[in-house]
Design a protein around this motif. Structure first.
Motif, PDB file in Angstrom:
ATOM      1  N   LEU A   9     -23.588 -29.419  -3.991  1.00 53.59           N
ATOM      2  CA  LEU A   9     -22.695 -30.083  -4.924  1.00 53.59           C
ATOM      3  C   LEU A   9     -23.016 -31.566  -5.020  1.00 53.59           C
ATOM      4  O   LEU A   9     -23.459 -32.189  -4.057  1.00 53.59           O
ATOM      5  N   THR A  10     -22.771 -32.115  -6.206  1.00 52.56           N
ATOM      6  CA  THR A  10     -22.850 -33.558  -6.360  1.00 52.56           C
ATOM      7  C   THR A  10     -21.636 -34.192  -5.681  1.00 52.56           C
ATOM      8  O   THR A  10     -20.682 -33.508  -5.306  1.00 52.56           O
ATOM      9  N   LYS A  11     -21.677 -35.508  -5.542  1.00 52.46           N
ATOM     10  CA  LYS A  11     -20.561 -36.193  -4.885  1.00 52.46           C
ATOM     11  C   LYS A  11     -19.256 -35.987  -5.656  1.00 52.46           C
ATOM     12  O   LYS A  11     -18.190 -35.792  -5.060  1.00 52.46           O
ATOM     13  N   TRP A  12     -19.341 -36.027  -6.992  1.00 55.49           N
ATOM     14  CA  TRP A  12     -18.128 -35.860  -7.793  1.00 55.49           C
ATOM     15  C   TRP A  12     -17.547 -34.466  -7.616  1.00 55.49           C
ATOM     16  O   TRP A  12     -16.325 -34.291  -7.548  1.00 55.49           O
ATOM     17  N   LYS A  13     -18.396 -33.462  -7.537  1.00 57.97           N
ATOM     18  CA  LYS A  13     -17.902 -32.101  -7.321  1.00 57.97           C
ATOM     19  C   LYS A  13     -17.296 -31.954  -5.930  1.00 57.97           C
ATOM     20  O   LYS A  13     -16.313 -31.239  -5.742  1.00 57.97           O
ATOM     21  N   GLN A  14     -17.891 -32.636  -4.954  1.00 51.05           N
ATOM     22  CA  GLN A  14     -17.324 -32.599  -3.606  1.00 51.05           C
ATOM     23  C   GLN A  14     -15.949 -33.262  -3.581  1.00 51.05           C
ATOM     24  O   GLN A  14     -15.008 -32.737  -2.972  1.00 51.05           O
ATOM     25  N   TYR A  15     -15.832 -34.411  -4.247  1.00 47.80           N
ATOM     26  CA  TYR A  15     -14.537 -35.089  -4.311  1.00 47.80           C
ATOM     27  C   TYR A  15     -13.504 -34.217  -5.026  1.00 47.80           C
ATOM     28  O   TYR A  15     -12.331 -34.167  -4.625  1.00 47.80           O
ATOM     29  N   LEU A  16     -13.942 -33.537  -6.090  1.00 48.85           N
ATOM     30  CA  LEU A  16     -13.035 -32.662  -6.829  1.00 48.85           C
ATOM     31  C   LEU A  16     -12.555 -31.515  -5.948  1.00 48.85           C
ATOM     32  O   LEU A  16     -11.368 -31.158  -5.962  1.00 48.85           O
ATOM     33  N   THR A  17     -13.467 -30.953  -5.172  1.00 53.60           N
ATOM     34  CA  THR A  17     -13.095 -29.865  -4.266  1.00 53.60           C
ATOM     35  C   THR A  17     -12.120 -30.348  -3.208  1.00 53.60           C
ATOM     36  O   THR A  17     -11.124 -29.676  -2.915  1.00 53.60           O
ATOM     37  N   TYR A  18     -12.368 -31.523  -2.628  1.00 55.97           N
ATOM     38  CA  TYR A  18     -11.452 -32.085  -1.628  1.00 55.97           C
ATOM     39  C   TYR A  18     -10.074 -32.340  -2.234  1.00 55.97           C
ATOM     40  O   TYR A  18      -9.042 -32.085  -1.595  1.00 55.97           O
ATOM     41  N   PHE A  19     -10.071 -32.848  -3.469  1.00 52.67           N
ATOM     42  CA  PHE A  19      -8.794 -33.144  -4.129  1.00 52.67           C
ATOM     43  C   PHE A  19      -7.957 -31.884  -4.290  1.00 52.67           C
ATOM     44  O   PHE A  19      -6.758 -31.877  -3.994  1.00 52.67           O
ATOM     45  N   PHE A  20      -8.580 -30.798  -4.760  1.00 51.72           N
ATOM     46  CA  PHE A  20      -7.817 -29.577  -4.983  1.00 51.72           C
ATOM     47  C   PHE A  20      -7.410 -28.917  -3.665  1.00 51.72           C
ATOM     48  O   PHE A  20      -6.383 -28.244  -3.606  1.00 51.72           O
ATOM     49  N   ARG A  21      -8.191 -29.101  -2.626  1.00 45.05           N
ATOM     50  CA  ARG A  21      -7.764 -28.605  -1.311  1.00 45.05           C
ATOM     51  C   ARG A  21      -6.501 -29.327  -0.855  1.00 45.05           C
ATOM     52  O   ARG A  21      -5.531 -28.701  -0.413  1.00 45.05           O
ATOM     53  N   ILE A  22      -6.532 -30.656  -0.954  1.00 46.85           N
ATOM     54  CA  ILE A  22      -5.364 -31.447  -0.551  1.00 46.85           C
ATOM     55  C   ILE A  22      -4.169 -31.140  -1.452  1.00 46.85           C
ATOM     56  O   ILE A  22      -3.030 -31.006  -0.985  1.00 46.85           O
ATOM     57  N   PHE A  23      -4.432 -31.019  -2.752  1.00 50.27           N
ATOM     58  CA  PHE A  23      -3.366 -30.709  -3.707  1.00 50.27           C
ATOM     59  C   PHE A  23      -2.717 -29.369  -3.380  1.00 50.27           C
ATOM     60  O   PHE A  23      -1.487 -29.228  -3.416  1.00 50.27           O
ATOM     61  N   THR A  24      -3.537 -28.377  -3.051  1.00 48.80           N
ATOM     62  CA  THR A  24      -3.020 -27.045  -2.741  1.00 48.80           C
ATOM     63  C   THR A  24      -2.154 -27.062  -1.496  1.00 48.80           C
ATOM     64  O   THR A  24      -1.062 -26.481  -1.472  1.00 48.80           O
ATOM     65  N   ILE A  25      -2.635 -27.731  -0.454  1.00 51.44           N
ATOM     66  CA  ILE A  25      -1.852 -27.813   0.780  1.00 51.44           C
ATOM     67  C   ILE A  25      -0.574 -28.617   0.560  1.00 51.44           C
ATOM     68  O   ILE A  25       0.502 -28.269   1.062  1.00 51.44           O
ATOM     69  N   GLY A  26      -0.677 -29.687  -0.230  1.00 50.28           N
ATOM     70  CA  GLY A  26       0.494 -30.513  -0.502  1.00 50.28           C
ATOM     71  C   GLY A  26       1.557 -29.813  -1.321  1.00 50.28           C
ATOM     72  O   GLY A  26       2.742 -30.166  -1.244  1.00 50.28           O
ATOM     73  N   MET A  27       1.155 -28.813  -2.101  1.00 47.27           N
ATOM     74  CA  MET A  27       2.120 -28.082  -2.919  1.00 47.27           C
ATOM     75  C   MET A  27       3.018 -27.171  -2.089  1.00 47.27           C
ATOM     76  O   MET A  27       4.100 -26.792  -2.538  1.00 47.27           O
ATOM     77  N   ILE A  28       2.582 -26.821  -0.882  1.00 48.18           N
ATOM     78  CA  ILE A  28       3.371 -25.893  -0.057  1.00 48.18           C
ATOM     79  C   ILE A  28       4.721 -26.495   0.323  1.00 48.18           C
ATOM     80  O   ILE A  28       5.767 -25.889   0.052  1.00 48.18           O
ATOM     81  N   PRO A  29       4.767 -27.691   0.948  1.00 43.99           N
ATOM     82  CA  PRO A  29       6.093 -28.247   1.271  1.00 43.99           C
ATOM     83  C   PRO A  29       6.905 -28.603   0.033  1.00 43.99           C
ATOM     84  O   PRO A  29       8.137 -28.514   0.053  1.00 43.99           O
ATOM     85  N   ILE A  30       6.229 -28.992  -1.049  1.00 46.25           N
ATOM     86  CA  ILE A  30       6.965 -29.307  -2.277  1.00 46.25           C
ATOM     87  C   ILE A  30       7.645 -28.058  -2.816  1.00 46.25           C
ATOM     88  O   ILE A  30       8.813 -28.084  -3.222  1.00 46.25           O
ATOM     89  N   ALA A  31       6.917 -26.933  -2.809  1.00 44.28           N
ATOM     90  CA  ALA A  31       7.486 -25.681  -3.309  1.00 44.28           C
ATOM     91  C   ALA A  31       8.650 -25.198  -2.454  1.00 44.28           C
ATOM     92  O   ALA A  31       9.507 -24.452  -2.923  1.00 44.28           O
ATOM     93  N   MET A  32       8.688 -25.639  -1.196  1.00 46.71           N
ATOM     94  CA  MET A  32       9.780 -25.224  -0.313  1.00 46.71           C
ATOM     95  C   MET A  32      11.092 -25.925  -0.641  1.00 46.71           C
ATOM     96  O   MET A  32      12.167 -25.384  -0.387  1.00 46.71           O
ATOM     97  N   TYR A  33      11.006 -27.131  -1.204  1.00 46.65           N
ATOM     98  CA  TYR A  33      12.212 -27.932  -1.386  1.00 46.65           C
ATOM     99  C   TYR A  33      12.582 -28.181  -2.843  1.00 46.65           C
ATOM    100  O   TYR A  33      13.723 -28.525  -3.130  1.00 46.65           O
ATOM    101  N   VAL A  34      11.620 -28.042  -3.744  1.00 46.54           N
ATOM    102  CA  VAL A  34      11.957 -28.228  -5.153  1.00 46.54           C
ATOM    103  C   VAL A  34      12.854 -27.089  -5.602  1.00 46.54           C
ATOM    104  O   VAL A  34      12.534 -25.921  -5.354  1.00 46.54           O
ATOM    105  N   PRO A  35      13.993 -27.383  -6.237  1.00 42.30           N
ATOM    106  CA  PRO A  35      14.882 -26.305  -6.684  1.00 42.30           C
ATOM    107  C   PRO A  35      14.151 -25.349  -7.616  1.00 42.30           C
ATOM    108  O   PRO A  35      13.641 -25.736  -8.653  1.00 42.30           O
TER     109      PRO A  35
END
Length: 258
Positions: A203-229
């Protein structure tokens, strides 16, 4: 509960009404509990609409990937011709670079036209998926909140949502703070990793950054989904739909824009 602004407009829109009527028809026709109706409707939508479009999208991506190998050979020849032009005809470097870039773009466009695989065609899945997701999710929310009209029929459906639970979720109008949000996050993360492992080259650097972003985004959505009505029955649909929407956008950006 009453919506306002854009949510009210979406809640009362024609396409949401069609989706809501379709869910009601499916429930009345099959006689299944509401959680089964939501899952069955999601599977039917996936099979009839998004699956064919997904296969078409992958076909476009495959053609584009194959063209890259042919384009690499063309670029090698064009670099030789450009170097020859600089040496033989004394082309200025700026002129040679502009001519080279123009020729590369022209050759790539010719290949895309020949194979009929313009990258924009790969966006059709996203263009269909997002409105479909919004329509069905808003229609489910309408049923849970007795919208757009809070009459006797709406109240009857609301009572059915309270009693038509499954397994640990006995009341579909009550949020599930653990299992479904975690499952959503794990499914998202699994699809990202599968897409990452199926790469053909580094992967190019931009693709690597994009992959890291979506990994973090996915993990971050778990606690949000637990508390958002959010009602549990919507999460049944989200677990099947939000995953696909986010990942389709990810894959589209992954292949097309970078």
């Amino acid at each position: 509960m009453q919506f306002s602004g854009i949510f009210k407009m979406l809640s009362e829109s024609t396409h949401v009404k069609i989706a809501q009527d379709s869910l009601l028809w499916m429930h009345d026709y099959t006689g299944l509990p509401w959680w089964s109706v939501i899952v069955l409707t999601t599977i039917m939508m996936r099979t009839a609409i998004t699956l064919p479009l997904s296969l078409y999208q992958q076909r476009i991506f495959a053609k584009l990937e194959n063209l890259k190998y042919e384009m690499d050979e063309i670029i090698k020849e064009m670099k030789k011709e450009t170097s020859y032009g600089i040496y033989k005809y004394k082309w200025p470097k700026d002129y040679a670079r502009r001519l080279y870039n123009h020729s590369v773009k022209k050759q790539w466009n010719n290949l895309v036209i020949r194979e009929n695989c313009h990258p924009v065609k790969a966006s059709i899945l996203i263009l269909v998926q997002i409105p479909l997701w919004i329509s069905l999710s808003m229609s489910i929310r309408n049923l849970c909140y007795m919208l757009p009209k809070q009459d006797a029929n709406a109240y009857t459906i609301y009572q059915e949502f309270i009693t038509d639970g499954f397994l640990w979720v006995t009341n579909l109008t009550v949020a599930d703070p653990f299992v479904l949000p975690i499952a959503m996050g794990l499914f998202n993360l699994a699809i990202i990793e599968i897409n990452y492992m199926s790469r053909i080259k580094e992967l190019t650097k931009w693709k690597q950054y994009l992959t890291y972003f979506f990994r973090i985004f996915t993990i971050g959505m778990i606690p949000i989904a637990m508390y958002v009505p959010s009602v549990s029955c919507e999460k049944i649909f989200y677990k099947n739909s939000l995953i696909i929407v986010c990942l389709c956008i990810y894959i589209y950006i992954f292949y097309i824009f970078i």
